[in-house]
Scaffold this motif. Structure first.
Motif, PDB file in Angstrom:
ATOM      1  N   PHE A  95       0.624  -1.249   0.066  1.00  0.00           N
ATOM      2  CA  PHE A  95      -0.004  -0.138  -0.096  1.00  0.00           C
ATOM      3  C   PHE A  95       0.841   1.248  -0.116  1.00  0.00           C
ATOM      4  CE2 PHE A  95      -2.680  -3.067   2.567  1.00  0.00           C
ATOM      5  CZ  PHE A  95      -3.295  -3.690   1.532  1.00  0.00           C
ATOM      6  N   ILE A  96       1.658   1.285  -0.946  1.00  0.00           N
ATOM      7  CA  ILE A  96       2.701   2.589  -1.053  1.00  0.00           C
ATOM      8  C   ILE A  96       1.888   3.615  -1.620  1.00  0.00           C
ATOM      9  CG2 ILE A  96       4.523   3.609  -2.378  1.00  0.00           C
ATOM     10  CD1 ILE A  96       5.929   0.945  -2.002  1.00  0.00           C
ATOM     11  N   GLU A  97       1.197   3.390  -2.648  1.00  0.00           N
ATOM     12  CA  GLU A  97       0.247   4.465  -3.277  1.00  0.00           C
ATOM     13  C   GLU A  97      -1.067   4.867  -2.583  1.00  0.00           C
ATOM     14  OE1 GLU A  97       0.646   5.619  -7.080  1.00  0.00           O
ATOM     15  OE2 GLU A  97       2.107   5.516  -5.721  1.00  0.00           O
ATOM     16  N   SER A  98      -1.775   3.902  -1.838  1.00  0.00           N
ATOM     17  CA  SER A  98      -2.910   4.261  -1.012  1.00  0.00           C
ATOM     18  C   SER A  98      -3.089   3.506   0.001  1.00  0.00           C
ATOM     19  CB  SER A  98      -4.215   4.331  -1.811  1.00  0.00           C
ATOM     20  OG  SER A  98      -4.349   2.917  -2.789  1.00  0.00           O
ATOM     21  N   THR A  99      -3.514   3.726   1.031  1.00  0.00           N
ATOM     22  CA  THR A  99      -3.980   3.106   2.303  1.00  0.00           C
ATOM     23  C   THR A  99      -5.567   3.241   2.648  1.00  0.00           C
ATOM     24  OG1 THR A  99      -1.597   3.058   3.096  1.00  0.00           O
ATOM     25  CG2 THR A  99      -3.383   2.685   4.569  1.00  0.00           C
ATOM     26  N   LEU A 100      -5.970   2.016   2.949  1.00  0.00           N
ATOM     27  CA  LEU A 100      -7.449   2.315   3.371  1.00  0.00           C
ATOM     28  C   LEU A 100      -7.828   1.525   4.681  1.00  0.00           C
ATOM     29  CD1 LEU A 100      -9.548   1.552  -0.025  1.00  0.00           C
ATOM     30  CD2 LEU A 100      -9.076   3.677   1.239  1.00  0.00           C
ATOM     31  N   LYS A 101      -8.342   2.283   5.594  1.00  0.00           N
ATOM     32  CA  LYS A 101      -8.593   1.562   6.755  1.00  0.00           C
ATOM     33  C   LYS A 101     -10.037   0.830   6.794  1.00  0.00           C
ATOM     34  CE  LYS A 101      -5.809   5.019   9.335  1.00  0.00           C
ATOM     35  NZ  LYS A 101      -5.929   5.991  10.471  1.00  0.00           N
ATOM     36  N   GLN A 102     -10.415   0.300   7.901  1.00  0.00           N
ATOM     37  CA  GLN A 102     -11.631  -0.501   7.659  1.00  0.00           C
ATOM     38  C   GLN A 102     -12.674   0.318   7.771  1.00  0.00           C
ATOM     39  OE1 GLN A 102     -11.502  -3.850   7.668  1.00  0.00           O
ATOM     40  NE2 GLN A 102     -13.749  -3.949   7.125  1.00  0.00           N
ATOM     41  N   ASN A 103     -12.668   1.548   8.216  1.00  0.00           N
ATOM     42  CA  ASN A 103     -13.957   2.433   8.211  1.00  0.00           C
ATOM     43  C   ASN A 103     -14.021   2.873   6.848  1.00  0.00           C
ATOM     44  OD1 ASN A 103     -14.655   2.287  10.986  1.00  0.00           O
ATOM     45  ND2 ASN A 103     -13.410   4.072  11.623  1.00  0.00           N
ATOM     46  N   ASP A 104     -12.942   3.519   6.067  1.00  0.00           N
ATOM     47  CA  ASP A 104     -12.755   3.786   4.803  1.00  0.00           C
ATOM     48  C   ASP A 104     -13.466   2.626   3.819  1.00  0.00           C
ATOM     49  OD1 ASP A 104     -11.212   5.984   5.557  1.00  0.00           O
ATOM     50  OD2 ASP A 104      -9.317   4.849   5.180  1.00  0.00           O
ATOM     51  N   ILE A 105     -13.164   1.433   3.936  1.00  0.00           N
ATOM     52  CA  ILE A 105     -13.964   0.442   3.270  1.00  0.00           C
ATOM     53  C   ILE A 105     -15.383   0.519   3.465  1.00  0.00           C
ATOM     54  CG2 ILE A 105     -14.029  -1.939   2.686  1.00  0.00           C
ATOM     55  CD1 ILE A 105     -10.875  -2.027   3.725  1.00  0.00           C
ATOM     56  N   TYR A 106     -15.769   0.623   4.675  1.00  0.00           N
ATOM     57  CA  TYR A 106     -17.284   0.690   5.048  1.00  0.00           C
ATOM     58  C   TYR A 106     -17.912   1.841   4.237  1.00  0.00           C
ATOM     59  CZ  TYR A 106     -21.486   1.427   7.752  1.00  0.00           C
ATOM     60  OH  TYR A 106     -22.858   1.310   7.980  1.00  0.00           O
ATOM     61  N   GLU A 107     -17.368   2.825   4.216  1.00  0.00           N
ATOM     62  CA  GLU A 107     -17.699   3.967   3.703  1.00  0.00           C
ATOM     63  C   GLU A 107     -18.195   3.978   2.360  1.00  0.00           C
ATOM     64  OE1 GLU A 107     -19.080   7.198   4.853  1.00  0.00           O
ATOM     65  OE2 GLU A 107     -19.089   6.175   6.730  1.00  0.00           O
ATOM     66  N   LYS A 108     -16.966   3.358   1.680  1.00  0.00           N
ATOM     67  CA  LYS A 108     -17.160   3.193   0.148  1.00  0.00           C
ATOM     68  C   LYS A 108     -18.256   2.178  -0.169  1.00  0.00           C
ATOM     69  CE  LYS A 108     -12.310   4.495  -0.820  1.00  0.00           C
ATOM     70  NZ  LYS A 108     -12.504   5.370  -1.717  1.00  0.00           N
ATOM     71  N   TYR A 109     -18.566   1.319   0.597  1.00  0.00           N
ATOM     72  CA  TYR A 109     -19.680   0.232   0.318  1.00  0.00           C
ATOM     73  C   TYR A 109     -20.953   0.298   1.117  1.00  0.00           C
ATOM     74  CZ  TYR A 109     -16.016  -1.974  -2.665  1.00  0.00           C
ATOM     75  OH  TYR A 109     -15.179  -2.232  -3.543  1.00  0.00           O
ATOM     76  N   LYS A 110     -20.824   1.156   1.957  1.00  0.00           N
ATOM     77  CA  LYS A 110     -22.187   1.464   2.782  1.00  0.00           C
ATOM     78  C   LYS A 110     -23.526   1.320   1.941  1.00  0.00           C
ATOM     79  CE  LYS A 110     -22.221   6.303   4.027  1.00  0.00           C
ATOM     80  NZ  LYS A 110     -22.184   7.176   5.049  1.00  0.00           N
ATOM     81  N   HIS A 111     -23.605   1.926   0.696  1.00  0.00           N
ATOM     82  CA  HIS A 111     -24.745   1.922  -0.087  1.00  0.00           C
ATOM     83  C   HIS A 111     -24.917   0.451  -0.666  1.00  0.00           C
ATOM     84  CE1 HIS A 111     -21.287   1.928  -2.822  1.00  0.00           C
ATOM     85  NE2 HIS A 111     -22.335   1.351  -3.790  1.00  0.00           N
ATOM     86  N   LEU A 112     -24.296  -0.366  -0.384  1.00  0.00           N
ATOM     87  CA  LEU A 112     -24.682  -1.760  -0.961  1.00  0.00           C
ATOM     88  C   LEU A 112     -24.922  -2.854   0.311  1.00  0.00           C
ATOM     89  CD1 LEU A 112     -21.757  -2.457  -3.532  1.00  0.00           C
ATOM     90  CD2 LEU A 112     -24.317  -1.869  -3.973  1.00  0.00           C
ATOM     91  N   THR A 113     -24.963  -2.053   1.701  1.00  0.00           N
ATOM     92  CA  THR A 113     -25.181  -2.982   2.832  1.00  0.00           C
ATOM     93  C   THR A 113     -26.462  -3.119   2.872  1.00  0.00           C
ATOM     94  OG1 THR A 113     -23.226  -2.270   3.591  1.00  0.00           O
ATOM     95  CG2 THR A 113     -24.890  -3.298   5.041  1.00  0.00           C
ATOM     96  N   LYS A 114     -27.169  -4.279   2.869  1.00  0.00           N
ATOM     97  CA  LYS A 114     -28.549  -4.481   3.323  1.00  0.00           C
ATOM     98  C   LYS A 114     -29.013  -4.393   4.591  1.00  0.00           C
ATOM     99  CE  LYS A 114     -29.568  -7.309  -0.915  1.00  0.00           C
ATOM    100  NZ  LYS A 114     -29.897  -8.459  -1.374  1.00  0.00           N
ATOM    101  N   GLY A 115     -30.129  -3.807   5.016  1.00  0.00           N
ATOM    102  CA  GLY A 115     -30.746  -3.820   6.328  1.00  0.00           C
ATOM    103  C   GLY A 115     -31.206  -5.248   6.628  1.00  0.00           C
ATOM    104  N   LYS A 116     -31.655  -5.475   7.915  1.00  0.00           N
ATOM    105  CA  LYS A 116     -32.308  -6.802   8.115  1.00  0.00           C
ATOM    106  C   LYS A 116     -33.391  -7.059   7.673  1.00  0.00           C
ATOM    107  CE  LYS A 116     -28.839  -7.979  11.114  1.00  0.00           C
ATOM    108  NZ  LYS A 116     -27.732  -7.176  10.642  1.00  0.00           N
TER     109      LYS A 116
END
Length: 459
Positions: A140-161
Motif C-alpha cells: 500500500f505505497i500508493e494508497s492506504t484504506l482503513k476498515q472505516n474507509d472501506i465501510y464508507e465506500k460500500y455502505k450503499h450496498l449493505t442491506k438492512g435486516k
C-alpha cells in the motif's frame, strides 16, 4: 521510460474501477502473470447489435460475500489462460480503466472465479510495464484504506435486516462452506448466528423447552436452522435439531433425514426398494460368507466401504480376490460393519456430484480421481470441473434426495455401461469444490430456499 522515473508500488495495492462501479479492490501485484485478472461469478454473455457484452458479479472485499457489485463490459477477447497451478481455462477478457493512487490508465482484465484465492484481483506485468517497479517488502505505497474507509465506500450496498434470524449449526466456523453460508445470509439481510454443536445443550420441558449455550446462556428463538454436521457428532446434533424443531424453528435438513442418510446400509436398502439404480452391493455378517459375497458383486476388483465412511475416507479398492478376502475378514474380525460393492471400471476414476436444493439440481460437477487413486474425490487430491448432466442423471439425483427427504443434498453418481448409478447421498455437502468448479453461488441458493419455505418476500 527509464527505471529512475518509474513509480514504486508495493506487493499489494488498492485499485479503483470507476467504469465498473468498484470503488476499492485489493490487488496482489504479480509480475509473474502476464495479464491482470479479477474474481467474477455468474458470468453471462449478452449478444446485441453493438457486439458482445458480458454481465458478471464481483465480491471485492476479501472473505466477504455480503457485498456484491453487478458489472457489465464489452467483450474484448476470449483466451485460454493457464493458472499458477497449471490448469488451463477459457476466460473472457475486458478492458477497463484502473486507478492506483493518482494514476489512471487502461488495462486488460481476464475474468475468473477466484473465490478460493487469497486476492480478488491480480495486477499483471502488462499493467506494470513502463509504469511501475515493485518493492516486494512493502504494501500500500500508493494508497492506504482503513476498515472505516472501506465501510464508507460500500455502505450503499449493505442491506438492512429483513426479519429472519438463522442459525448455522456446525463445529468449525472457519470452514469454507460455513463461512460462505454465513456471508450469503448476511448479504440477503438476515441475522446469522453460528452455533457450535459441541457447546450447546438442551432442557426438555413440555411448557418451556430450551437450548442453552456453554455458560448457561439461553439461546434465542430462531426462524431457521442450517445443519452442517460432521459424522462424529451426528447423534448429538440430531438431538439438537429435534429440540429446535420442537421450539418452532424450520430445519433446512431434518434430524430424521440426516440420520437416515448417514446410515449407509439403510440408505442403500431404500435406494434398491425404490428402484434407484446402484452398483451391485452386498452385506454379510459372517466371514464364512465372504467368498460368495465377493462372487455376488461380480468378483474382484471390488469396493469395500465402512458404513460410517465419508468424503472418500474408509473406502478401499480390493484389486484381487485374495486381497478382498483379507480386507473383508480383517474388518469382520474386529466386528466392523462394511458394504461390498461392484467396481465400475468404465468410470475411469470419475464421478459426478449433483447439488440438489429444494427438489432441483442447481449445480453439477465432474470429479476426477488423482493419479493412482480409484475414487473421484477432491478431498484426496482429485480435480473437479463443471459438467452438463443428462436428463436421466438429473432425475436420478432429484429422486434420491426426495426419497431421503433432504431439501439440501450432495448426490454422487457414476456413469456405467448400464446407465447412471447412484453411489451415495451426502446431507452436509461441501460448497468449496462445486462453487469453484461452476462459479455459482450455492450458499445464496440455500438461503433463498429458506426464504421460499418461510414465505419471506425480499425487499
Amino acid at each position: 521510460m527509464s527505471s529512475t522515473t518509474l513509480k514504486i508500488i508495493g506487493s499489494e495495492e488498492w485499485c479503483t474501477f470507476t467504469d465498473l462501479g468498484i470503488p476499492a479492490i485489493k490487488a496482489r501485484i504479480d509480475s509473474g502473470a502476464k495479464t491482470s485478472s479479477m474474481q467474477a461469478s455468474n458470468i453471462t454473455l449478452i449478444e446485441g447489435s453493438n457486439g458482445k457484452r458480458i454481465s458478471f458479479e464481483v465480491h471485492p472485499i476479501q472473505e466477504n460475500r455480503s457485498i456484491a457489485i453487478q458489472c457489465s463490459a464489452n467483450v474484448f477477447d476470449k483466451r485460454l489462460v493457464k493458472s499458477s497451478s497449471g490448469v488451463a481455462e477459457s476466460r473472457y477478457v475486458i478492458k477497463s480503466l484502473v486507478t492506483i493512487g493518482e494514476n489512471t490508465f487502461e488495462i486488460e482484465l481476464t475474468l475468473t472465479n477466484r473465490d478460493s484465492m487469497e486476492f480478488k484481483m491480480l495486477l499483471g506485468r502488462e499493467a506494470l510495464n513502463e509504469r511501475y517497479m515493485i518493492d516486494s517488502s512493502k504494501i500500500f505505497i500508493e494508497s492506504t484504506l482503513k476498515q472505516n474507509d472501506i465501510y464508507e465506500k460500500y455502505k450503499h450496498l449493505t442491506k438492512g435486516k429483513s426479519g429472519l434470524k438463522i442459525a448455522l449449526l456446525a463445529s468449525n466456523k472457519e470452514l469454507f462452506s460455513n463461512k460462505r453460508i454465513m456471508e450469503a445470509g448476511i448479504a440477503r439481510g438476515h441475522e446469522m448466528v453460528f452455533l457450535n454443536v459441541e457447546q450447546a445443550y438442551m432442557k426438555f420441558d413440555a411448557k418451556e423447552p430450551q437450548v442453552r449455550y456453554r455458560g448457561g446462556n439461553v439461546v434465542d428463538e430462531f426462524d431457521a436452522i442450517i445443519p452442517r454436521i460432521k459424522p462424529s457428532v451426528t447423534f448429538y446434533a440430531c438431538a439438537l435439531l429435534r429440540q429446535f424443531d420442537a421450539m418452532g424453528a424450520y430445519c433446512l435438513n431434518s434430524a430424521e433425514a440426516i440420520t437416515q442418510s448417514r446410515d449407509k446400509l439403510q440408505a442403500t436398502q431404500l435406494f434398491a426398494k425404490h428402484e434407484i439404480q446402484i452398483p451391485i452391493t452386498g452385506f454379510a455378517n459372517s466371514p464364512l460368507d465372504t467368498k460368495d459375497l465377493i462372487k455376488m458383486v461380480n468378483g474382484a476388483p471390488l469396493i469395500i466401504k465402512l458404513l460410517e465412511s465419508t468424503q472418500g475416507k474408509g473406502v478401499v479398492l480390493a484389486e484381487t480376490t485374495k486381497a478382498a478376502e483379507s480386507v473383508i475378514n480383517a474388518f469382520k474380525s474386529v466386528k466392523t460393519n462394511i458394504l461390498v460393492q461392484e467396481f465400475i471400471k468404465e468410470a475411469n476414476g470419475q464421478d459426478i456430484r449433483c447439488f440438489v436444493v429444494g427438489g432441483k439440481v442447481v449445480a453439477s460437477m465432474q470429479r476426477q480421481a488423482a493419479k493412482g487413486e480409484f475414487r473421484a474425490n477432491i478431498h484426496q487430491g482429485g480435480s473437479a470441473s463443471r459438467i452438463k448432466i443428462t436428463l436421466e442423471e438429473r432425475k436420478l439425483a432429484i429422486k434420491a434426495a426426495k426419497m431421503l427427504r433432504l431439501p439440501v443434498a450432495g448426490v454422487d453418481i457414476i456413469r456405467s455401461n448400464k446407465g447412471p448409478l447412484l453411489l451415495e447421498v451426502n446431507s452436509s455437502p461441501g460448497l468449496e469444490g462445486i462453487e469453484n468448479a461452476t462459479g455459482l453461488d450455492i450458499a445464496n441458493i440455500m438461503i433463498e430456499a429458506i426464504e421460499k419455505k418461510l414465505k419471506l418476500k425480499q425487499q
